[in-house]
Scaffold this active site. Structure first.
Site, PDB file in Angstrom:
ATOM      1  N   VAL A 296       0.840  -1.200   0.000  1.00 12.46           N
ATOM      2  CA  VAL A 296       0.000   0.000   0.000  1.00 12.46           C
ATOM      3  C   VAL A 296       0.876   1.252   0.000  1.00 12.46           C
ATOM      4  O   VAL A 296       2.041   1.227   0.398  1.00 12.46           O
ATOM      5  CB  VAL A 296      -0.950   0.021   1.219  1.00 12.46           C
ATOM      6  CG1 VAL A 296      -1.763  -1.256   1.289  1.00 12.46           C
ATOM      7  CG2 VAL A 296      -0.202   0.223   2.525  1.00 12.46           C
ATOM      8  N   SER A 297       0.295   2.353  -0.473  1.00  8.25           N
ATOM      9  CA  SER A 297       0.921   3.667  -0.449  1.00  8.25           C
ATOM     10  C   SER A 297       2.279   3.632  -1.151  1.00  8.25           C
ATOM     11  O   SER A 297       2.367   3.196  -2.300  1.00  8.25           O
ATOM     12  CB  SER A 297       1.036   4.165   1.001  1.00  8.25           C
ATOM     13  OG  SER A 297       1.368   5.527   1.050  1.00  8.25           O
ATOM     14  N   ASN A 298       3.351   4.059  -0.484  1.00  8.83           N
ATOM     15  CA  ASN A 298       4.670   4.011  -1.122  1.00  8.83           C
ATOM     16  C   ASN A 298       5.061   2.597  -1.521  1.00  8.83           C
ATOM     17  O   ASN A 298       5.688   2.375  -2.553  1.00  8.83           O
ATOM     18  CB  ASN A 298       5.733   4.582  -0.178  1.00  8.83           C
ATOM     19  CG  ASN A 298       5.710   6.090  -0.113  1.00  8.83           C
ATOM     20  OD1 ASN A 298       4.896   6.738  -0.763  1.00  8.83           O
ATOM     21  ND2 ASN A 298       6.598   6.669   0.677  1.00  8.83           N
ATOM     22  N   GLY A 301       3.321   1.820  -4.689  1.00  8.33           N
ATOM     23  CA  GLY A 301       4.009   2.469  -5.803  1.00  8.33           C
ATOM     24  C   GLY A 301       5.280   1.742  -6.192  1.00  8.33           C
ATOM     25  O   GLY A 301       5.616   1.629  -7.370  1.00  8.33           O
ATOM     26  N   SER A 321      -2.901  -0.933  -3.082  1.00  3.65           N
ATOM     27  CA  SER A 321      -3.869   0.005  -2.522  1.00  3.65           C
ATOM     28  C   SER A 321      -3.227   1.383  -2.418  1.00  3.65           C
ATOM     29  O   SER A 321      -2.063   1.500  -2.025  1.00  3.65           O
ATOM     30  CB  SER A 321      -4.306  -0.479  -1.134  1.00  3.65           C
ATOM     31  OG  SER A 321      -5.228   0.408  -0.548  1.00  3.65           O
TER      32      SER A 321
END
Length: 704
Positions: A296-298, A301, A321
């Site tokens: 999720v998040s970083n 990415g 996510s």
């Protein structure tokens, strides 16, 4: 298992994909050359385990944190236990009624009543070409892992967190599924370096002042340089993400791909056939293992970048996510939600929109439209917010005859000029009060520009501060537990942002006075400086930067931002992004929405990406446990796990992925009664036409 992943792929593409997945594969029975130093493998069974560190679901759900027998000298095992407790609870709402223990959590659908998962954990440092800073990698192999039905999940850390930063997200799902889980701190993590004492963290979090020890990070300063710096700026810290001079985000994809390779090495040390000529024969390979890039998040990415860069066929699918993606700028398409405005200026970089939020949100907090935002008055002193408005007004950055008008103008700038969705309004004040945009602006400006701690970009440094904001030494006990309690991006765990150029003395940024205004305005001078470096121009006049140093720094930052841009090409891999419409940290018009559009531009009909936008969901599920948020928001975490289930089922059984869509959840409402599946409609296999997200006529079209 990988053969099953090709069920939905046209026959003509099958051979090419399978060959490309084999020809470049490293030798998975040999230690990868990027591994540096010792490898530590520990068995966690009985009183300890991989997922909960022996605390069980009840221990993770408790707000009482584990303690150390000796507060100044914690053991590696004690640090690990506290790190897992801290990181799990930072990302997952564990407050009763919010879904923990009923819809998600270690004990849900688990054979053990506390959800403990036994197995082995392997830690090591790895390196990437061109960087001297080690990256932590970890592989967890549950006892339930079946080499005849092998699966692997990537779990790069969320945010700037350390190696356990995805334990409650990708870690929990993968371990409960019987998959090996491969983690990396992606070159972030706390990695604190006390410049006064030279203390730094070993791979397991224990502090050492031994200059020859392998540590997570030390600033690139000689003893003489360090002494000179601390003589002028005492009691300061350097942190790995901000001060490694490495721009780790540029290598996040590489970090994830390397973690997968190391994962296969570890698996074959355990499950490989008997030794022959001193080497284990490979039995667990990308060709017989289902690999999902996730987090999720970083961390999400990072897994997206890994999928884009995967040339060896290591990754079969992607489920992420709220991913922190900076899509390559392509303004040939637009974004529109319902009958709202057409958004052309999408795909701004993280540093661009975050520095804008850091500059304007403090003033916007006082807008009448935000008067009922939860905790606004608690976290944001009205006097400082008013001073920010006054300072912005004096610089002609906002207009208005009174405070209400000025604050409303600041809010308008963020929503109209920077395309930040109005759905984020209830969350924006608490995020500013928690220094989210301020901390991201400082850390990422340093990282993108590859600046060292000695550069003190925009006059900012890191230190503990006292009641009046003055710099003080961090207590020994607080420093001893930084590995476990810090999120890697101050202010966190007692280390704060310090404005060295504040009027008077160096002061905690949040209570500092700017020299230009003479007001206690949250160090607006420093925040405007960061904004100028992000824009590459004077943030007040709009003219070119005047200082040669600022020009050079802005150019370095611009190069760093270009190095982290995502291509949008997932190489046809099946993928699901889930994002909350109310995300107030990674605004959807600059992240998931334009990435979906860019992917459609790049891949067209060959795209395997599905974009799921969830209503009444936001970035930090942990906030859902607090009054005012619990009645408004549902856990995005639930849909993240559903995305993983869908991708796994697609890869294993050929089940078609659902179309891109908006999911219309039902908030818990006044009194926040316990969450049930009635609040959480499933991602639909065949959504109504009015709920479908489409890319048509050069536009990403999102239903209201």
């Amino acid at each position: 298992m990988k053969i099953r992943a090709f069920l939905a792929i046209p026959a003509g593409a099958l051979l090419a994909l399978s060959l490309s997945g084999c020809k470049d594969n490293p030798k998975f029975n040999q230690l990868p050359p990027f591994i540096a130093g010792d490898i530590q493998t520990t068995s966690y069974r009985g009183d300890n385990d991989l997922l909960t560190a022996g605390l069980g679901a009840s221990g993770l759900g408790s707000s009482t944190a584990p303690t150390f027998a000796d507060a100044l000298n914690p053991t590696a095992d004690e640090l690990r236990t506290l790190a897992i407790h801290t990181n799990y609870r930072a990302l997952v709402d564990t407050v009763p009624g919010g879904g923990y223990g009923s819809l998600f959590g270690p004990a849900v659908d688990a054979s053990d009543p506390e959800g403990r998962i036994p197995g082995e954990e392997t830690l090591a440092f790895m390196r990437v070409p061109g960087s001297k800073v080690p990256v932590t990698v970890m592989v967890q192999v549950p006892d339930s892992f079946d080499p005849d039905a092998a699966c692997m999940v990537t779990a790069p850390s969320s945010g700037s967190r350390g190696i356990y930063g995805a334990i409650g997200t990708a870690g929990e799902w993968g371990l409960k599924k019987g998959c090996a889980v491969v983690y990396t701190d992606k070159g972030t993590g706390t990695g604190s370096h006390n410049l006064e004492t030279n203390a730094a963290q070993r791979i397991d979090g224990r502090l050492t002042t031994d200059a020859n020890a392998d540590v997570q990070f030390r600033a690139d300063l000689s003893d003489v340089e360090r002494a000179a710096f601390t003589g002028q700026y005492p009691d300061r810290f350097a942190y790995k993400h901000a001060h490694s001079e490495a721009n780790p985000e540029a290598d996040w994809g590489t970090h994830v791909l390397q973690s997968i390779q190391f994962g296969f090495y570890v698996l074959n040390q355990t499950f490989g056939e008997e030794f022959r000529n001193g080497k284990r024969l490979v039995t667990v390979t990308p060709d017989n293992t289902l690999v999902i890039a996730s987090s999720v998040s970083n961390g999400g990415g990072a897994s997206v970048r890994a999928a884009e860069q995967d040339r060896a066929g290591l990754i079969d699918g992607v489920a992420v996510s709220e991913p922190n993606v900076n899509p390559a700028v392509d303004r040939s398409f637009t974004i529109r939600q319902g009958s709202g405005p057409v958004i052309t200026e999408h795909s701004r970089s993280l540093l661009d929109y975050t520095t804008a939020i850091a500059v304007y949100q403090g003033c916007a907090n006082r807008a009448p439209a935000l008067s009922t935002a939860p905790f606004n008055g608690v976290f944001n002193p009205a006097g400082i917010d008013q001073n920010i408005c006054s300072a912005l007004l004096a610089k002609n950055l906002v207009a208005g005859a009174d405070l209400d008008a000025q604050a409303t103008e600041a809010l308008r700038i963020l929503e109209e000029d920077f395309a930040i969705a109005p759905e984020q309004r209830p969350l924006a004040p608490i995020h500013f009060g928690l220094a989210v945009s301020q901390s991201i602006s400082m850390t990422y400006a340093n990282a993108y520009g590859r600046f060292g701690v000695e550069d003190r970009t925009c006059g900012l440094s890191l230190a503990a501060t006292g009641a009046g904001g003055e710099v003080v030494p961090l207590s020994d006990a607080a420093e001893a537990r930084l590995f476990s309690t810090s999120n890697g991006i101050p202010p966190s765990a007692g280390v704060n942002l310090v404005f060295d150029e504040a009027a008077g003395v160096a002061t905690n940024l949040a209570v500092s006075t700017s020299p230009s205004s003479g007001l206690q305005d949250y160090g607006l001078d420093a925040l405007l400086c960061l904004r100028g470096l992000a824009e590459g121009k004077d943030p007040v006049t709009g003219d070119a930067l005047a200082s040669p140093q600022d020009i050079e720094r802005a150019q370095r930052i611009a190069r760093g931002i270009e190095a982290v841009r995502a291509s949008g090409d997932l190489q046809g891999k099946p993928a699901i992004f889930v994002t909350g419409r109310a995300d107030a940290i990674l605004p959807i018009n600059h992240t998931s929405r334009p990435y979906f559009g860019l992917n459609q531009r790049k891949e067209g009909d060959a795209s395997g990406l599905r974009y799921i936008e969830v209503l009444n969901a936001q970035h930090l599920d942990v906030l859902n446990g607090f009054p005012g948020f619990n009645e408004r928001y549902i856990p995005l975490h639930h849909y993240y796990f559903q995305a993983l289930d869908l991708v796994y089922d697609h890869l294993s059984n050929g089940t078609e992925l659902p179309p891109s869509q908006v999911v219309r959840t039902v908030p818990r409402g006044p009194g926040a009664p316990a969450l049930t599946l009635t609040n959480l409609p499933a991602i639909a296999a065949d959504p109504a036409e009015a709920d479908r997200i489409r890319f048509e006529d050069d536009q990403v079209r999102i239903p209201d």
